[in-house]
Motif scaffolding. Sequence first.
Motif, short mmCIF file in Angstrom:
data_model
loop_
_atom_site.label_atom_id
_atom_site.label_comp_id
_atom_site.label_asym_id
_atom_site.label_seq_id
_atom_site.Cartn_x
_atom_site.Cartn_y
_atom_site.Cartn_z
N PHE A 1 -9.10 -14.21 -3.05
CA PHE A 1 -9.43 -13.08 -2.17
C PHE A 1 -10.77 -12.46 -2.53
N GLY A 2 -11.75 -13.27 -2.92
CA GLY A 2 -13.02 -12.75 -3.34
C GLY A 2 -12.97 -12.07 -4.69
N MET A 3 -11.86 -12.24 -5.41
CA MET A 3 -11.73 -11.66 -6.74
C MET A 3 -12.67 -12.38 -7.71
N PRO A 4 -13.09 -11.73 -8.78
CA PRO A 4 -14.14 -12.29 -9.63
C PRO A 4 -13.75 -13.61 -10.30
N TRP A 5 -14.79 -14.36 -10.64
CA TRP A 5 -14.59 -15.66 -11.28
C TRP A 5 -13.83 -15.55 -12.60
N THR A 6 -13.84 -14.35 -13.18
CA THR A 6 -13.12 -14.16 -14.44
C THR A 6 -11.61 -14.36 -14.27
N ASN A 7 -11.09 -14.17 -13.06
CA ASN A 7 -9.67 -14.47 -12.83
C ASN A 7 -9.39 -15.95 -13.02
N VAL A 8 -10.34 -16.79 -12.63
CA VAL A 8 -10.17 -18.23 -12.84
C VAL A 8 -10.18 -18.53 -14.33
N ARG A 9 -11.11 -17.93 -15.05
CA ARG A 9 -11.17 -18.15 -16.50
C ARG A 9 -9.88 -17.68 -17.18
N THR A 10 -9.37 -16.51 -16.76
CA THR A 10 -8.13 -16.02 -17.36
C THR A 10 -6.97 -16.95 -17.07
N ALA A 11 -6.90 -17.47 -15.84
CA ALA A 11 -5.82 -18.40 -15.50
C ALA A 11 -5.87 -19.64 -16.39
N LEU A 12 -7.07 -20.12 -16.66
CA LEU A 12 -7.21 -21.33 -17.48
C LEU A 12 -7.00 -21.05 -18.96
N ASP A 13 -7.56 -19.96 -19.46
CA ASP A 13 -7.59 -19.74 -20.90
C ASP A 13 -6.46 -18.87 -21.43
N VAL A 14 -5.91 -17.99 -20.58
CA VAL A 14 -4.80 -17.14 -21.01
C VAL A 14 -3.47 -17.70 -20.50
N LEU A 15 -3.39 -17.96 -19.19
CA LEU A 15 -2.17 -18.58 -18.66
C LEU A 15 -2.07 -20.05 -19.01
N LYS A 16 -3.20 -20.67 -19.29
CA LYS A 16 -3.29 -22.08 -19.69
C LYS A 16 -2.70 -23.01 -18.62
N VAL A 17 -3.12 -22.77 -17.37
CA VAL A 17 -2.58 -23.56 -16.26
C VAL A 17 -3.16 -24.97 -16.26
N ASP A 18 -2.42 -25.86 -15.59
CA ASP A 18 -2.83 -27.26 -15.49
C ASP A 18 -3.84 -27.48 -14.39
N ARG A 19 -3.87 -26.61 -13.38
CA ARG A 19 -4.86 -26.71 -12.31
C ARG A 19 -5.00 -25.34 -11.66
N ILE A 20 -5.97 -25.21 -10.76
CA ILE A 20 -6.27 -23.94 -10.10
C ILE A 20 -6.12 -24.09 -8.59
N ASP A 21 -5.43 -23.13 -7.98
CA ASP A 21 -5.33 -23.06 -6.52
C ASP A 21 -6.43 -22.13 -6.01
N HIS A 22 -7.25 -22.61 -5.09
CA HIS A 22 -8.42 -21.91 -4.54
C HIS A 22 -9.55 -21.93 -5.57
N GLY A 23 -9.76 -20.85 -6.30
CA GLY A 23 -10.78 -20.83 -7.34
C GLY A 23 -12.21 -20.69 -6.87
N TYR A 24 -12.42 -20.22 -5.65
CA TYR A 24 -13.75 -20.29 -5.04
C TYR A 24 -14.84 -19.51 -5.78
#
Length: 365
Positions: A212-235
């Motif tokens: 939703f236009g949220m900052p790129w840091t949400n993608v970093r948090t999903a990868l590095d804190v939640l440790k997800v296997d992949r990202i949905d959207h991530g624009y």
Amino acid sequence: MQAPQAPSEHPLSLEAMLHAMPKAELHCHLFGTVRQATFEALNRRAGMPLTSEEVQAFYTRGDKPVGVLRVLRALDAWLIRTPDDLYRLTYEYLADAAAHQVRYSEFFWNPTGTAAESGIPYSAAQAAIARAIVDAQADHGIVGRLVAAIDREATPEAARQMVEWVTAHRSEHTVGIGIDYRETDRPPELFAQAYADARRAGLKTTAHAGEFGMPWTNVRTALDVLKVDRIDHGYTVVDEPAFARECADRGVIFTVVPTNSYYLRTLPPQRWALDHPIRRMPGLGLRVHPNTDDPTLHHVTPTLAWLMMVRDFGFGLDDLRAFLGHGLDGAWIDDGQRRAWRAQWLAEFDALRRRLSPNVPLQGN
């Protein structure tokens, strides 16, 4: 005189080729797949809590689409009342996807809303969805897998409860968890404990981030804190090139959606396709894979999602072939199945590509 070509050798339009190619869907929400006729039938059964005009509005996608989240909430609030309803929705979705040569689908469903609003316990709901998965594979050849999604508009405690449900009622048809709904003011780190619980239980994980236009840091948090296997959207990863390069180096798979509502609403029509982040992502080395998200509500099919990658974003056939491989790499399947499907699907893609009409300008790309 030259003999006429066999029907199987007739030249194909680009759309026909993309319809026929084998596909995976890794980013699709069950409640966003509901056929309008099914929605109307459920509404009638419930005593018409929604007017005919309201139902029609749910399925009207204008130049600036709105209201998708209202549809998803309406289903739990008023219309889904029995496990058989979930069976119907799942079976119909998988049949519709299979008609577009989707061979494998990992689709989202939010158990928290169903349990709280529809009154269907997780175990009964999952069993109905699993039964539809089995029947759809037998009838249509599509392999379906369920991704139980955290409702990020609910509490972190509700998220942990949902993971407990998934863990307590493990099923071969439920392969992991995700998180969706409104990202604004609901950053990924709120749900770190639920994701830690899921990882300990051996579940695969993904997350909507940067949608939703949220900052790129949400993608970093999903990868590095939640440790997800992949990202949905991530624009919004494109807003920080250094981090985008890191994601490229890590081989992160991004399940992107050409019909994403946020960018259709916020970008002007004449600039929408030119300025959409999807256009820039592969050029940054990011591994993207196109998906439908909410196909009946977005007025999109799996075929159209792939066609939009060419028509709207300017990608060529070599790009599409790479995207197909990315989907297989991101799928939560065992490596033996991945190797077999990669060999088979890419061979089918190449054979279809050779049949493209010479009038298709991307034929040599």
